[in-house]
Every structure is written in C-alpha cells, then in structure tokens.
Design a protein around this motif. Structure first.
Motif, mmCIF file in Angstrom:
data_model
loop_
_atom_site.group_PDB
_atom_site.id
_atom_site.type_symbol
_atom_site.label_atom_id
_atom_site.label_comp_id
_atom_site.label_asym_id
_atom_site.label_seq_id
_atom_site.Cartn_x
_atom_site.Cartn_y
_atom_site.Cartn_z
ATOM 1 N N HIS A 32 7.747 16.653 4.287
ATOM 2 C CA HIS A 32 6.938 17.156 3.254
ATOM 3 C C HIS A 32 6.925 16.523 1.651
ATOM 4 C CE1 HIS A 32 5.938 20.760 5.514
ATOM 5 N NE2 HIS A 32 6.947 20.885 6.009
ATOM 6 N N ASP A 33 5.633 16.326 1.003
ATOM 7 C CA ASP A 33 5.597 15.719 0.031
ATOM 8 C C ASP A 33 6.348 14.491 -0.235
ATOM 9 O OD1 ASP A 33 3.926 18.048 -0.958
ATOM 10 O OD2 ASP A 33 5.873 19.199 -1.189
ATOM 11 N N THR A 34 5.835 13.532 0.435
ATOM 12 C CA THR A 34 6.491 12.289 0.513
ATOM 13 C C THR A 34 5.375 11.066 0.115
ATOM 14 O OG1 THR A 34 8.113 10.888 1.193
ATOM 15 C CG2 THR A 34 6.833 11.896 2.903
ATOM 16 N N ARG A 35 6.006 9.858 0.200
ATOM 17 C CA ARG A 35 5.095 8.614 0.353
ATOM 18 C C ARG A 35 5.469 7.700 1.285
ATOM 19 N NH1 ARG A 35 4.022 8.789 -6.245
ATOM 20 N NH2 ARG A 35 2.791 10.819 -6.169
ATOM 21 N N ILE A 36 4.604 6.935 2.010
ATOM 22 C CA ILE A 36 4.534 5.855 2.602
ATOM 23 C C ILE A 36 4.336 4.642 2.233
ATOM 24 C CG2 ILE A 36 4.304 5.356 5.173
ATOM 25 C CD1 ILE A 36 3.188 8.187 5.599
ATOM 26 N N VAL A 37 5.246 3.601 2.396
ATOM 27 C CA VAL A 37 5.118 2.399 1.629
ATOM 28 C C VAL A 37 4.909 1.530 2.606
ATOM 29 C CG1 VAL A 37 5.789 0.791 -0.075
ATOM 30 C CG2 VAL A 37 6.664 3.114 -0.206
ATOM 31 N N ILE A 53 0.886 -1.118 -0.081
ATOM 32 C CA ILE A 53 0.043 -0.038 -0.168
ATOM 33 C C ILE A 53 0.833 1.161 -0.063
ATOM 34 C CG2 ILE A 53 -1.726 1.295 1.283
ATOM 35 C CD1 ILE A 53 -2.579 -1.344 2.483
ATOM 36 N N VAL A 54 0.608 2.270 -0.783
ATOM 37 C CA VAL A 54 1.169 3.561 -0.813
ATOM 38 C C VAL A 54 0.162 4.564 -0.505
ATOM 39 C CG1 VAL A 54 2.644 5.107 -2.351
ATOM 40 C CG2 VAL A 54 2.948 2.503 -2.700
ATOM 41 N N ILE A 55 0.795 5.370 0.650
ATOM 42 C CA ILE A 55 0.053 6.575 0.927
ATOM 43 C C ILE A 55 0.922 7.814 0.602
ATOM 44 C CG2 ILE A 55 -0.473 7.839 3.100
ATOM 45 C CD1 ILE A 55 -0.810 5.300 4.522
ATOM 46 N N GLY A 56 0.042 8.860 -0.307
ATOM 47 C CA GLY A 56 0.524 10.072 -0.640
ATOM 48 C C GLY A 56 0.345 11.213 0.232
ATOM 49 N N ALA A 57 1.399 11.927 0.713
ATOM 50 C CA ALA A 57 0.999 12.737 1.831
ATOM 51 C C ALA A 57 1.806 14.089 1.504
ATOM 52 C CB ALA A 57 1.508 12.239 3.311
ATOM 53 N N SER A 58 1.162 15.219 1.829
ATOM 54 C CA SER A 58 1.883 16.541 1.553
ATOM 55 C C SER A 58 2.638 17.093 2.967
ATOM 56 C CB SER A 58 0.978 17.580 1.038
ATOM 57 O OG SER A 58 -0.221 17.650 1.807
ATOM 58 N N THR A 59 2.215 16.633 4.127
ATOM 59 C CA THR A 59 2.791 16.991 5.428
ATOM 60 C C THR A 59 2.436 15.471 6.324
ATOM 61 O OG1 THR A 59 1.830 19.163 5.368
ATOM 62 C CG2 THR A 59 2.462 18.390 7.525
ATOM 63 N N VAL A 60 3.768 15.346 6.819
ATOM 64 C CA VAL A 60 4.001 14.089 7.594
ATOM 65 C C VAL A 60 4.648 14.522 8.957
ATOM 66 C CG1 VAL A 60 4.847 11.686 7.891
ATOM 67 C CG2 VAL A 60 3.965 12.313 5.670
ATOM 68 N N LEU A 61 4.001 14.156 10.110
ATOM 69 C CA LEU A 61 4.692 14.339 11.540
ATOM 70 C C LEU A 61 5.236 13.115 11.865
ATOM 71 C CD1 LEU A 61 2.170 16.335 13.584
ATOM 72 C CD2 LEU A 61 3.796 17.152 11.755
ATOM 73 N N ASP A 62 6.585 12.689 11.793
ATOM 74 C CA ASP A 62 7.153 11.336 11.780
ATOM 75 C C ASP A 62 7.095 10.931 13.197
ATOM 76 O OD1 ASP A 62 9.046 12.676 13.245
ATOM 77 O OD2 ASP A 62 10.824 11.760 12.326
ATOM 78 N N GLY A 63 6.372 11.620 14.244
ATOM 79 C CA GLY A 63 6.172 10.915 15.399
ATOM 80 C C GLY A 63 7.345 11.171 16.431
ATOM 81 N N ALA A 82 9.547 9.574 -1.897
ATOM 82 C CA ALA A 82 8.947 10.360 -2.373
ATOM 83 C C ALA A 82 8.389 9.954 -3.931
ATOM 84 C CB ALA A 82 9.424 11.621 -2.509
ATOM 85 N N ASN A 83 9.140 8.944 -4.511
ATOM 86 C CA ASN A 83 9.129 8.457 -5.744
ATOM 87 C C ASN A 83 8.364 7.162 -5.905
ATOM 88 O OD1 ASN A 83 10.762 10.698 -6.886
ATOM 89 N ND2 ASN A 83 12.354 9.438 -6.016
ATOM 90 N N ALA A 84 7.619 6.612 -4.689
ATOM 91 C CA ALA A 84 7.026 5.177 -4.677
ATOM 92 C C ALA A 84 5.593 5.530 -5.417
ATOM 93 C CB ALA A 84 6.929 4.804 -3.274
ATOM 94 N N GLY A 85 5.356 4.589 -5.710
ATOM 95 C CA GLY A 85 4.016 4.802 -6.526
ATOM 96 C C GLY A 85 3.504 3.067 -6.790
ATOM 97 N N PRO A 86 2.234 2.990 -7.561
ATOM 98 C CA PRO A 86 1.272 3.990 -7.528
ATOM 99 C C PRO A 86 0.379 4.364 -6.169
ATOM 100 C CG PRO A 86 0.361 1.900 -8.244
ATOM 101 C CD PRO A 86 1.584 1.562 -7.903
ATOM 102 N N VAL A 87 -0.020 5.504 -6.104
ATOM 103 C CA VAL A 87 -0.580 5.911 -4.940
ATOM 104 C C VAL A 87 -1.977 5.166 -4.566
ATOM 105 C CG1 VAL A 87 -1.533 7.846 -3.470
ATOM 106 C CG2 VAL A 87 0.617 7.874 -4.576
#
Ligand SMILES: [Zn+2]
Length: 421
Positions: A47-52, A31-41, A63-68
C-alpha cells in the motif's frame, strides 16, 4: 519509430492511447510510479508506495522516492500478465473466415502485428506461442523495439503425434533439435487428438519420453497438448507443462503436483470465443458442425477440471488462454472464467499470470513480479480484481521493459460485456 506510429493508426486505437512512448529509454532514464495498491505478483499487497524504474528495470520499491512521473493512485498496479498459450499469428482472413496461423501475405502480417498490439494493450507483456514459424519474425521485430507487442516465446513447429507414423524415438529427437536450430524457445507436443474428436492418445509413452528428454537435453521446456490418459503419460515422461488437461483424474492431478508438472487449463475463453465466432470457423479446416456441438459439452468439463485443480494441494496452475482468431486482446476474459466458473481465488488467478507464469518459463528472475532487478513490466487496472474480477477488462496503464505503451484515465474504458469493443 515510424512503424510503431503506423500500427497505432492501422488498428485505430489512437484515441484509447493518447500517450504512447515509442523509444527505448536511455539506460539512465529514471521513472517513478506512485501507487496506492500494488499486487507484487507473488501474492502480496503493498500500500501507498512508489516503484522506481531505471531503463528497462525496476530498481527499487520505495515509498519515499520522487518526483512521481506517473500517479497511478486509485488504480490497482501489478506486473504485466503472462499468457502461457496464445496463438499470436492466428487470424481471420480477408474473407472474414478462420485463416489459421500460417498465412504469409501482407494482410496476414499486419493482422499478426495487430494481434500483438491488442494483446499488449490488454495488459499482457509476455506470451508463449505454441507455435508457428510465423512467430519468429514477429517475436524478433518486437524484441528489437520495431513493433509494439508482448515479449514472445515460440515453439516454431509443434511435434504432432500420429501414432507410429510420428517416427522412432531417434527421429523424434532429431525433430526436437531441428526446432531448436530454427529458433524455438520451447517445444510443443500434441499427445492427444482434439477433444472434439475424442481426445485419444497419439504418441506412445516411449515417443513422449524421447521428445521431453531430448528437449531437456537441449535446455528447452516442453508444453504437451494432452487430455485424459495423455496427461499421466506426459507427466511420467518428465514434460514441463500440460496444456488443456480435460478429463484428467484427481490421481493424475496429484501425480502432476508430486512431479512439479505445471498445468495450463482453459476455463472458458477459448470455447466461448469459438461459439461467439462460430460462423467464421465452421467449414474451415478442423471445424465442423459436429465439432461445435461437442464444444458445448466440453465447456462444463473444463470448468470441472479447474475446480478439481484448485483443490489439488501443491499443483502449479498457470494462466494460458489458447487465444486464437477473435480472442486476441480479450485474453483477460479467462481470468473471469476461472474465478467465476472454476472457483479460483482472485489472488491465485493473478499470481498464475505473474510470478508463477514466469517460474514455469524459467524466467522468474526476469519478470512476473514487482521487485528490484526485474524487468519493468507494469500494468494498472481501473478497479480491484480481488473484489471484482471484471476489473481485468479495464487496463489503463501498460509499461513493458520500462516503456509506457498505454496510459489512459480511469473511467476511459467501459466495462464491456466480454465482447471486443
Ligand atoms: Zn493451442
């Protein structure tokens, strides 16, 4: 699967949760999540990244992972919150009155399941319940994936200080071992009376030393309900975490910082909830009209404790609500109280319920941060809690261990005034 669907309809949240995934994803599912703002905890903003995510874990932040699969741009994405202190089975009974946490009827069981669901929907993916034997079947059903709810750690039965009558150090050690055998993840200790009754110490230093030392030997952490002098005594005894802490002095707080003892204060929600539900509590065991009068005086003392805790260099303050009946699903109100009334920096408030909360449980390598290898416990807020802390009320996305339990559009949740909608 069947039981999950049933609970959704029992609590009437089908409308709020149109997309609910009930199955544990197969290990290979990505699963890929696209996000503009992430608080990493851990206090950083990405900013502007993706979580895989693969299976239950985060595998990369790229940031280059996909598809979202889930586009959460425009929301604030952060790790699922951790509530260090929530009495998850504590409910109102059939008569609408406080029924405590020990009920064993079918209604009580459904109510507990509902509490767990509301807590998860509010963005809390892990809670620590200190504690009730009823937590065990709920904890285990959720862990198996049979019920939706937060991951639960429990103390089972607490050690309740009663002075001499509590027992000898050897008897106290035996009690601690008994909780471990019953499946406890931690040990809860009451070392003070209720603050409503003055908050005096109910365990001697020697008794506290025995309890916290034995827990350590058994590999368990200790949460100590402590006010005033009991704060210092529990810190000297090497206990892990102080709950409440009202009327601790600045010197007590400094000592805690030096010893690495965690503090879990409550800045508002627990008392606000009692006052909001006063007629449901008064007259039930432990709740008198005088007690309620005392609570109104205690609230500013709790604000003061948090204000002093914030100024104590190196003190590790975790997030815990002491949620009881009426407060489940409103746990995030405590963030607003801490920021508004306690002077807590919003980022510190988030970290207290993320990486620091996980560290206090010795589980920082499992959850509490958005980082490769950790459990995919991920939530999103409609708004930016760093600019407006009330955004914590608007949880639009909840993933726990890679399973999406909630995904609603931004704007779907009204900014209700701190009362359960
Ligand atoms: Zn409590």
């Amino acid at each position: 699967m069947q039981s999950v669907k049933m609970i959704l309809c029992v609590v009437g949240v089908c409308i709020l949760a149109p997309r609910v995934s009930c199955q544990t994803p197969p290990a290979a599912k990505r699963i890929v999540i696209g996000a503009s703002t992430v608080l990493d905890g851990r206090g950083r903003v990405l900013h502007d990244t993706r979580i895989v995510i693969e299976g239950s874990r985060i595998v990369s932040v790229d940031a280059n992972a996909g598809p979202v699969d889930y586009d959460l741009r425009g929301s604030t994405v952060l790790p699922g919150w951790i509530d260090a202190h929530a009495h998850i089975t504590w409910s109102f009974g059939k008569d609408g009155k406080n029924a405590g946490m020990a009920g064993t009827t079918q209604e009580d069981a459904y109510q507990s399941a509902s509490n767990a669901w509301l807590t998860l929907m509010a963005g809390f993916t892990t809670i620590q319940s200190p504690g009730s034997p009823n937590d065990i079947p709920l904890r285990d059903a959720i862990a198996k994936g049979n019920l939706p709810g937060p991951r639960i750690l429990t103390a089972v039965d607490p050690l309740i200080g009663k002075g001499e009558a509590t027992g000898t150090p050897e008897e106290i050690r035996a009690f601690v071992r008994k909780q471990k055998q019953a499946g406890a993840d931690l040990i809860k200790i009451f070392a003070s009376q209720s603050i409503r009754q003055g908050g005096g110490m109910t365990l001697s230093q020697e008794q506290l030393n025995a309890a916290c030392d034995e827990a350590k030997k058994q590999g368990l952490r200790t949460l100590v309900h402590a006010y005033k002098d009991a704060v210092r005594a529990a810190t000297h005894a090497g206990c892990t975490e102080i709950e409440h802490g009202t009327l601790a002095t600045d010197d007590d707080l400094k000592l805690m910082a030096q010893r690495g003892t965690y503090l879990d204060p409550q800045c508002g929600l627990v008392i606000e909830n009692y006052l909001l539900n006063k007629e449901k509590y008064v007259g039930t065991p432990g709740y008198t009209a005088e007690g309620f009068a005392a609570m109104e005086k205690i609230l500013p003392m709790n604000h003061e404790l948090v204000q002093h805790a914030v100024k104590t260099l190196g003190l590790k303050v975790v997030f815990g609500t002491d949620a009881v009946a009426g407060a489940h699903g409103r746990n995030a109100e405590e963030f607003i109280d801490r920021v508004r009334d306690g002077g807590v920096d919003p980022m510190a408030a988030m970290v207290s319920a993320n990486s620091l909360g996980a560290e206090a449980m010795n589980l920082a390598d499992q959850f509490g941060s958005i980082a490769p290898g950790l459990q995919a416990d991920i939530i999103a807020l409609d708004g930016d809690p760093l600019k407006d802390i009330t955004a914590v009320r608007r949880v639009v996305f909840v993933m726990k261990a890679g399973v999406v339990y909630k995904n609603v559009a931004r704007g779907a949740i009204p900014a209700y005034a701190g009362v359960q909608p």
